[in-house]
Enzyme design. Structure first.
Site, short mmCIF file in Angstrom:
data_model
loop_
_atom_site.label_atom_id
_atom_site.label_comp_id
_atom_site.label_asym_id
_atom_site.label_seq_id
_atom_site.Cartn_x
_atom_site.Cartn_y
_atom_site.Cartn_z
CB CYS A 2 15.68 16.84 18.37
SG CYS A 2 14.45 15.47 18.33
CE LYS A 579 12.18 27.60 9.03
NZ LYS A 579 11.13 28.37 8.13
N1 GLU Z 1 13.79 9.56 17.50
C1 GLU Z 1 14.09 10.48 18.45
C2 GLU Z 1 12.74 10.40 19.44
O1 GLU Z 1 11.76 10.20 19.00
C3 GLU Z 1 14.55 11.73 18.19
C4 GLU Z 1 13.41 12.19 17.02
C5 GLU Z 1 13.86 13.43 16.13
O2 GLU Z 1 15.07 13.75 15.89
O3 GLU Z 1 13.16 14.05 15.68
O4 GLU Z 1 12.96 10.93 20.43
#
Ligand code: GLU
Length: 584
Positions: A2, A579
């Site tokens: 994210c 990415k």
């Molecule tokens: N595990 C969290 C979610 O699913 C963050 C995801 C991530 O960092 O890719 O919202």
């Protein structure tokens, strides 16, 4: 993975975080959300599933004013792509807001330990604000509570917390990247430097284990394994490096940049390569570790090492355990990672804790750049297109240079690099573009495309097929031409398209294989240095000695790009991808 950004200071934070989060969209683009301090010191949340610009418009978010805010762009790991699962996540009181990048492995147990809390999402992330709330209810202050929670969670997770009753935003780094931006009137925390570079070039790279508070006066280390490492540094790249400029997409801009990056490399001081090369020449064996495009670089370099008489093995990190009993202390590891955050690679590090490591990495301050013994900065500039283009080329060139220098073949390496530099000018000519654009219109209707080659051409074919999958969604498969007749030839029928990558080494044998395809009425697009009868379409590549894979791969990148455009796909944001792969 994210994208995260936060700002607190004397200025309106909203334009900062909105601009920043848009630039982080390459890290994930399922959903977007923002938390900001409202007029009555409460926390306001705006979030939804979908693309950032649309959500900002729907909620008129750009009209808000607040000195403190955090924002998030999500790539879902736990829980579907819905409004409720979008970050930020709140505690029961609505005073604690959290954005998170990573996976909390023990979130189920932690959730069960909070029976009196009201959960509203399916994410692992939501345990964070509730745990902080619980710690504070048990008497800890905000800072102590965040530290306590950072010690309770397992797995790699970086997160940023805002509290309606505190001036501080607190950042916790573990695994996923976080960096601070220092401004006269306030502080940023974000997943990367370019997201705030327009406002400051003064940065502090954080290390795993850091818990840091930022407020308008600066930053304070609350907990760290490396408390002396938090120097404020000025980054050398500028905002112009991260702009699309005259190009419609980052992918095209980044493909076109390869020529100038090679020319910059030719004219630079390469003594840093010599140091890495001497580490390699002292070793018994070289392991090359990488995922995705970086694994292709590992394969290319391992081929080259073996050609030079050095024992070398290319491994994907998930397979490293299988080699653990054969690894000796005298083996050196070359780790290739664009982001320096590839989770599979980070997770495999304990297996090679006693080995010397060279990192070929494009991100200074990243987790892997911090752990290797010798960091080679790829210096390709920030790459925003999700599909690796310029970072593939530049990392591969550097990796091959290390191999050549370690074998005392410096002069040959530099000759080939010069040849590549000259021949990239010859590559980008109008007739080649025209052929590629015309070919894109033919191939866009295909469901399956095969990419063929022998030796290194087969590895170029693997990289070309990966690019095609990523940005065109066409099933593309690289097959070693030599093995085609051992089965895959059955897939060829009238009009099936194959893209053949042919450089000089195995040319004659390759042509024989291609004839077998022609005999079954298959069609062949040839990427080669010279035209051959067996090709239905010829795309002219250029010779470049050991770097001949570079022009081949660049042409295949352009082909994938134009097919993507003709299918109305946004090549900078292909579906389901992000990415850097910071999940396992
Ligand atoms: N595990 C969290 C979610 O699913 C963050 C995801 C991530 O960092 O890719 O919202």
């Amino acid at each position: 993975m994210c994208g995260i950004i936060g700002y607190t200071g004397n200025e309106n934070s909203i334009p900062f975080v909105l601009e920043g989060i848009k630039s982080l969209e390459y890290r994930g683009y399922d959903s977007f959300g923002c938390a900001f301090q409202g007029k009555n010191n409460n926390i306001e949340i705006r979030k939804d599933a979908g693309r950032i610009n649309k959500i900002i418009d729907n909620y008129s978010l750009d009209k808000e004013i607040s000195n403190k805010s955090i924002a998030h762009t999500r790539w879902a790991t736990h829980g579907g792509v819905t409004k409720m699962n979008s970050h930020p996540m709140l505690d029961c009181s609505g005073k604690i807001a959290v954005v998170h990048n990573g996976i909390i492995e023990n979130f189920k147990e932690l959730k069960e330990s909070l029976p009196n809390h009201l959960f509203s999402s399916e994410t692992d992330t939501e345990v964070l604000p509730h745990l902080i709330e619980e710690e504070m209810a048990n008497g800890k202050n905000f800072e102590e509570a965040v530290i306590a929670v950072s010690e309770k969670i397992t797995g790699f997770s970086s997160f940023v917390v805002m509290n309606a009753d505190s001036d501080n935003i607190i950042a916790v780094k573990s695994g996923s990247p976080l960096v601070l931006g220092v401004r006269d009137k306030g502080m940023f925390v974000a997943s990367d430097v370019p997201s705030f570079l327009k406002y400051t070039n003064k940065v502090v790279y954080l290390s795993d284990g850091d818990v840091i508070a930022i407020n308008k006066a600066g930053f304070k280390i609350l907990k760290s394994n490396n408390p002396t490492k938090h120097k404020v540094r000025e980054v050398t790249f500028s905002i112009a490096d991260i702009d699309k400029g005259k190009y419609k997409h980052f992918m095209l801009k980044e493909i076109m940049e390869q020529q100038s990056l090679v020319s910059k490399l030719v004219n630079s001081d390469l003594s840093y390569i010599k140091n890495a090369a001497s580490l390699v020449s002292l070793s018994k064996r070289v392991f090359l570790l990488g995922s995705g495009s970086s694994f292709h670089i590992a394969l290319l370099t391992a081929n080259l090492f073996r050609d030079l008489g050095k024992d070398a093995i290319a491994v994907q990190p998930q397979d490293l355990l299988n080699y653990s009993k054969t690894i000796s202390k005298e083996d050196v590891f070359m780790i290739i990672s664009q982001s320096g955050e590839t989770m599979d690679v980070i997770e495999s590090l304990p297996i090679i804790k006693d080995n010397k490591k060279i990192g070929i990495i494009n991100t200074e301050g990243s987790t892997l750049a911090n752990v290797v013994d010798y960091f080679i900065n790829v210096n390709a500039g920030h790459e925003k297109g999700v599909a690796a283009t310029k970072t593939f080329t530049m990392s591969a060139i550097l990796s091959c240079l290390i191999a050549m220098f370690s074998a005392g073949e410096e002069r040959e390496a530099l000759n080939d690099l010069n040849l590549l530099n000259i021949n990239l000018y010859n590559l980008f000519v109008p007739s080649v573009y025209k052929t590629i654009k015309d070919t894109a219109l033919i191939l866009k209707k295909e469901k399956d495309i095969f990419f063929l080659g022998r030796g290194n051409d087969y590895i170029s074919a693997m990289e070309a097929a990966l690019k095609m999958k990523e940005v065109t969604y066409i099933h593309s498969e690289a097959i070693d031409s030599a093995t085609f007749k051992h089965g895959p030839l059955a897939l060829i029928s009238k009009g099936t398209y194959s893209v053949a990558l042919v450089s000089d080494r195995f040319k004659d044998r390759e042509i024989n294989n291609l004839k077998e395809i022609k005999a079954r009425n298959g069609k062949i697009i040839g990427i080669a240095n010279e035209k051959m009868d067996v090709f239905d379409v010829f795309i002219r590549s250029q010779p470049a000695g050991i770097f001949s894979f570079v022009p081949q791969v660049i042409l295949s990148q352009l082909l994938s790009y134009y097919i993507s455009l003709s299918k109305h796909i946004d090549p900078d944001h292909p579906r389901n991808l992000a990415k850097a792969v910071t999940t396992k």
